[in-house]
Design an enzyme around this catalytic site. Structure first.
Site, PDB file in Angstrom:
ATOM      1  N   SER A  42       0.814  -1.219   0.000  1.00 37.33           N
ATOM      2  CA  SER A  42       0.000   0.000   0.000  1.00 37.33           C
ATOM      3  C   SER A  42       0.846   1.267   0.000  1.00 37.33           C
ATOM      4  O   SER A  42       0.348   2.335   0.312  1.00 37.33           O
ATOM      5  CB  SER A  42      -0.925  -0.005   1.214  1.00 37.33           C
ATOM      6  OG  SER A  42      -0.160   0.029   2.402  1.00 37.33           O
ATOM      7  N   SER A  43       2.111   1.183  -0.373  1.00 30.73           N
ATOM      8  CA  SER A  43       2.985   2.358  -0.316  1.00 30.73           C
ATOM      9  C   SER A  43       2.586   3.455  -1.303  1.00 30.73           C
ATOM     10  O   SER A  43       2.966   4.601  -1.125  1.00 30.73           O
ATOM     11  CB  SER A  43       4.442   1.957  -0.555  1.00 30.73           C
ATOM     12  OG  SER A  43       4.628   1.540  -1.884  1.00 30.73           O
TER      13      SER A  43
END
Length: 196
Positions: free
Chosen positions: A60-61
């Site tokens: 989810s960066s």
């Protein structure tokens, strides 16, 4: 090989008198593509596989721009004719061995600064060359601070859009341009119910 023979409709249109009013006397476009059609298809597949690829987003960066499970199209040709630009989303090999990552795995991040730029993070904002950046694509403002860093020649500075949950240049420094694999073009598949 009966599947290569013209169909009955084709034969009817070719031999009937009602087909003669058509300005197109040749009905060749209705035939099976043949060798030249197959060659065109193979050339397109070869160019596609050489100049682009499809990648999977594992973390989810880059949320909210990209979500876990997204499939993205990456093109690999543009950086042969131009330099990476600010706000390009790039796929790259990490500059150092990252714990928990296998050899050959790649990261996806946004370029926020290029060679010669100074970068710092404080007061919940990114500053490039002393100017606070307006980044409306972020999940949340950074809660960390980073001292001023000058991006060396032949490098770029990359950060994830989910700044507080991203393993990026604020941790391990700038990325050599030679490590860039390609540029993000678009998402081609987003699983239903995907979350950050």
């Amino acid at each position: 090989m009966s599947f290569l023979r013209p169909c009955a409709l084709y034969q009817f249109l070719l031999t009937s008198h009602t087909g003669r009013w058509m300005p197109c006397q040749s009905w060749a476009f209705l035939r099976w593509p043949g060798l030249d059609g197959l060659m065109r298809f193979l050339i397109i597949v070869l160019l596609w596989s050489t100049l682009s690829e499809i990648r999977h987003i594992p973390s989810s960066s880059m949320y909210p721009t990209l979500r876990v499970g997204d499939r993205v199209i990456v093109e690999r040709a543009s950086y042969y004719i131009r330099h990476p630009a600010i706000n390009d989303i790039v796929i790259f090999r990490p500059p150092t061995k990252q714990p928990g990552f296998k050899e050959g795995e790649a990261f996806i991040k946004r370029i926020v600064a290029k060679a010669g730029d100074s970068v710092e993070v404080h007061h919940k904002a990114l500053y490039v060359n002393g100017i606070a950046q307006n980044e409306d694509f972020l999940a949340e403002r950074p809660t960390y601070t980073m001292k001023e860093t000058i991006v060396p020649k032949g490098h770029v500075f990359v950060l994830g859009d989910n700044r507080n949950r991203s393993n990026d240049s604020h941790i391990w420094g700038s990325v050599p341009v030679k490590n860039i694999i390609g540029r993000y073009v678009m998402s081609c598949f987003r699983p239903s119910g995907s979350c950050p």
